[in-house]
Write a protein that holds these residues in place. Structure first.
Motif, PDB file in Angstrom:
ATOM      1  N   GLU A 176     -84.738 -44.327  -6.967  1.00 33.87           N
ATOM      2  CA  GLU A 176     -84.131 -43.017  -6.755  1.00 33.87           C
ATOM      3  C   GLU A 176     -85.086 -42.070  -6.025  1.00 33.87           C
ATOM      4  OE1 GLU A 176     -81.344 -43.434 -10.762  1.00 33.87           O
ATOM      5  OE2 GLU A 176     -83.212 -42.281 -10.852  1.00 33.87           O
ATOM      6  N   ILE A 177     -86.363 -42.156  -6.347  1.00 35.50           N
ATOM      7  CA  ILE A 177     -87.351 -41.317  -5.670  1.00 35.50           C
ATOM      8  C   ILE A 177     -87.545 -41.784  -4.231  1.00 35.50           C
ATOM      9  CG2 ILE A 177     -89.766 -40.563  -5.689  1.00 35.50           C
ATOM     10  CD1 ILE A 177     -87.859 -39.308  -7.838  1.00 35.50           C
ATOM     11  N   LEU A 178     -87.542 -43.086  -3.997  1.00 31.80           N
ATOM     12  CA  LEU A 178     -87.629 -43.598  -2.629  1.00 31.80           C
ATOM     13  C   LEU A 178     -86.479 -43.058  -1.780  1.00 31.80           C
ATOM     14  CD1 LEU A 178     -88.656 -47.285  -3.410  1.00 31.80           C
ATOM     15  CD2 LEU A 178     -89.985 -45.687  -2.007  1.00 31.80           C
ATOM     16  N   LYS A 179     -85.279 -43.055  -2.332  1.00 29.53           N
ATOM     17  CA  LYS A 179     -84.138 -42.531  -1.582  1.00 29.53           C
ATOM     18  C   LYS A 179     -84.271 -41.031  -1.350  1.00 29.53           C
ATOM     19  CE  LYS A 179     -79.104 -42.224  -1.523  1.00 29.53           C
ATOM     20  NZ  LYS A 179     -77.824 -42.612  -2.172  1.00 29.53           N
ATOM     21  N   ALA A 180     -84.731 -40.308  -2.345  1.00 28.16           N
ATOM     22  CA  ALA A 180     -84.842 -38.853  -2.227  1.00 28.16           C
ATOM     23  C   ALA A 180     -85.751 -38.446  -1.080  1.00 28.16           C
ATOM     24  CB  ALA A 180     -85.360 -38.262  -3.545  1.00 28.16           C
ATOM     25  N   TYR A 181     -86.772 -39.270  -0.806  1.00 28.49           N
ATOM     26  CA  TYR A 181     -87.712 -38.943   0.264  1.00 28.49           C
ATOM     27  C   TYR A 181     -87.509 -39.810   1.501  1.00 28.49           C
ATOM     28  CZ  TYR A 181     -89.873 -36.039  -3.263  1.00 28.49           C
ATOM     29  OH  TYR A 181     -90.104 -35.074  -4.220  1.00 28.49           O
ATOM     30  N   ASN A 182     -86.276 -40.366   1.626  1.00 27.67           N
ATOM     31  CA  ASN A 182     -85.890 -41.120   2.820  1.00 27.67           C
ATOM     32  C   ASN A 182     -86.818 -42.306   3.060  1.00 27.67           C
ATOM     33  OD1 ASN A 182     -84.041 -41.523   4.849  1.00 27.67           O
ATOM     34  ND2 ASN A 182     -84.957 -40.078   6.286  1.00 27.67           N
ATOM     35  N   ALA A 183     -87.241 -42.945   1.977  1.00 32.32           N
ATOM     36  CA  ALA A 183     -88.140 -44.100   2.071  1.00 32.32           C
ATOM     37  C   ALA A 183     -87.430 -45.401   1.746  1.00 32.32           C
ATOM     38  CB  ALA A 183     -89.334 -43.926   1.125  1.00 32.32           C
ATOM     39  N   ASP A 184     -86.142 -45.327   1.396  1.00 34.07           N
ATOM     40  CA  ASP A 184     -85.405 -46.561   1.131  1.00 34.07           C
ATOM     41  C   ASP A 184     -84.879 -47.117   2.463  1.00 34.07           C
ATOM     42  OD1 ASP A 184     -83.644 -44.445   1.526  1.00 34.07           O
ATOM     43  OD2 ASP A 184     -82.076 -45.343   0.310  1.00 34.07           O
TER      44      ASP A 184
END
Length: 513
Positions: A176-184
């Motif tokens: 979820e944190i990866l997605k929040a910072y556009n890292a997924d």
């Protein structure tokens, strides 16, 4: 509370750290190379050290006075030696007393030490004489709000996955944190990289395995390397070490995690670990990121010539070697006291984060919508930040909002508020932990992703990151424009709450690789 030293304590041994300075020309050269974004090879870095003759002379003198030499660093800048309190008092001309602080009693020097000019001229500082002075950890814990993420079977370390109705709800998961910072979706997992962690002890294997299982991460214990720096007994895990290890591996599951356990938060122990990390660089070329979640208000340190000078010299060598050190700014807002609590201390920033050779990581309050998009993100009310009293503003620290003549922190930020905290498994139970102790290892994981992207692009690993990212503030960061940590307020551009802001990892990876 100060008392005299009783006879039974005079035979106790204390370990001291005698720090020798790099020659001024060598230090200035390294500082300039780091500021220009250059990286020094391990062979070349080995040439930057204190004169061996100075180290040999001091070592011989210490032995002649009854000190036992424990270790001399490879670059001759650090000599660790122990002796009974009586010998220390006599040979360093200090008055030793018993000092009570925080419910513990320490034997400590009441006045400054002295050395003969013949061996003392090269010594920039002696640490360990006041062992009550220690760093504190930067993490805060909350009870998880949702039951599906807090019920764990202790016996088999299994738990049900979160239901769709509570996805993207605290405690947040790495995905979820990866997605929040556009890292997924970047196709990066940190493979080939090593993330070092400096902390006092190790997490348990069972907690690590349960965390990876719950998050569907392909990480194994073979990727976790444990180094007991002193070789002595370590304290039991209490959360910080577990948070750091689980979240670095959660953000960069392909990386190796190398934990340097110090056994204590005394500065002599931290210094020794930093020396070990520097010594390990030639044999661990992928170790390009280090996470540290410790600090102490600058006003509580013994001036710029004491522990600050000792550790700055080590951070300088790490930055020159291309090891990016991510250090949390603290969890006590703009006014930390000696124990890391807020609102009762002077307005100040915390060292080690104020060192100009590290990346200072501040904190935000992040809230996600049910689909994982960011609902809001503001400066966290307890995130550390401010102006250094020891370091001038580095040449690379420029841009909108950057003002004054002092080193400003933080440089960057990420989620830290424990009320919207991260998922951690500790002693078989789900914990919700935040603090800048969470944002720092997240950033160390991000750095591993960037470095793995550079390797794929046939580029060398990152040099010191700060000179590279300040020009990218508007293109690769999401500016956080509201929130306050006490004295300071988040605003447009750089600020003393969130720094440049939080990363857009897709853009940052593209720009840097």
């Amino acid at each position: 509370m100060v008392q005299t030293v009783d006879p039974e304590h005079r035979d106790e041994k204390m370990t001291l750290h005698f720090s020798l300075a790099l020659p001024s020309e060598a230090a200035a050269d390294l500082e300039a190379r780091v500021a220009r974004g250059e990286t020094v090879s391990p062979d070349a870095l080995s040439e930057y050290g204190a004169p061996k003759a100075d180290a040999d002379a001091l070592t011989a003198w210490l032995k002649s006075k009854g000190f036992e030499i424990e270790r001399v660093s490879a670059d001759n800048t650090s000599i660790y030696a122990n002796a009974p309190v009586t010998q220390i008092e006599k040979n360093l001309q200090v008055q030793m007393v018993r000092v009570n602080r925080g419910g513990f009693t320490y034997t400590a020097a009441r006045n400054a030490p002295s050395l003969p000019v013949s061996v003392g001229e090269a010594v920039q500082a002696i640490s360990g004489l006041q062992p009550f002075q220690q760093a504190h950890k930067h993490s805060k814990r909350r009870a998880p709000r949702d039951s599906n993420r807090s019920a764990l079977g202790v016996a088999d370390h299994t738990m049900p996955g979160p239901s769709p109705s509570i996805s993207n709800s605290a405690p947040y998961l790495p995905s979820e944190i990866l997605k929040a910072y556009n890292a997924d979706g970047l196709g990066l997992d940190g493979s080939g990289q090593t993330i070092a962690i400096l902390i006092d002890t190790f997490p348990t294997d069972a907690d690590m395995q349960a965390f990876w299982k719950q998050n569907n991460l392909p990480v194994t214990l073979s990727q976790i390397e444990k180094i007991n720096v002193s070789g002595g007994q370590l304290p039991p895990p209490e959360g910080e070490e577990t948070l750091d290890t689980q979240w670095t591996s959660g953000i960069a599951p392909g990386a190796t995690i190398r934990i340097y356990a110090t056994g204590s938060l005394a500065f002599t122990a931290l210094d020794r670990a930093l020396d070990r990390i520097i010594d390990d660089i030639p044999t661990h070329p992928g170790m390009r990121q280090l996470s540290i979640s410790l600090g102490l208000g600058e006003t509580f340190l013994n001036g710029p010539g004491g522990e600050v000078a000792i550790e700055h010299q080590k951070f300088l060598k790490l930055a020159a070697a291309g090891v990016n050190v991510f250090i949390s700014t603290g969890d006590a807002g703009s006014n930390p006291d000696e124990t890391g609590h807020s609102a009762t201390g002077p307005t100040q920033a915390e060292y080690q984060s104020t060192d100009p050779c590290v990346i200072a990581v501040g904190g935000t309050t992040l809230k996600l919508a049910s689909d994982g998009t960011v609902t809001s993100e503001v400066g966290w009310s307890s995130g550390g930040g401010g102006k250094s009293i020891y370091f001038p503003r580095p040449s690379w620290q420029t841009g909108s909002g950057v003002t004054g003549l002092r080193r400003l922190v933080p440089d960057v930020s990420a989620t830290a508020d424990p009320d919207e905290g991260g998922f951690v498994l500790l002693h078989g139970h789900v914990q919700q932990i935040g603090g800048t102790s969470w944002s720092a290892p997240v950033w160390a994981g991000f750095c591993a992703l960037i470095n793995s992207a550079r390797v794929s692009a046939n580029k060398p690993p990152l040099p010191f990151l700060n000179p590279l990212i300040y020009p990218l503030a508007t293109s690769c960061f999401r500016d956080i424009e509201s929130g306050s940590n006490g004295v300071f307020h988040a605003t447009h551009g750089y600020d003393l709450v969130t720094g440049l802001g939080v990363p857009n990892m897709y853009e940052l990876v593209k720009a840097l690789s």
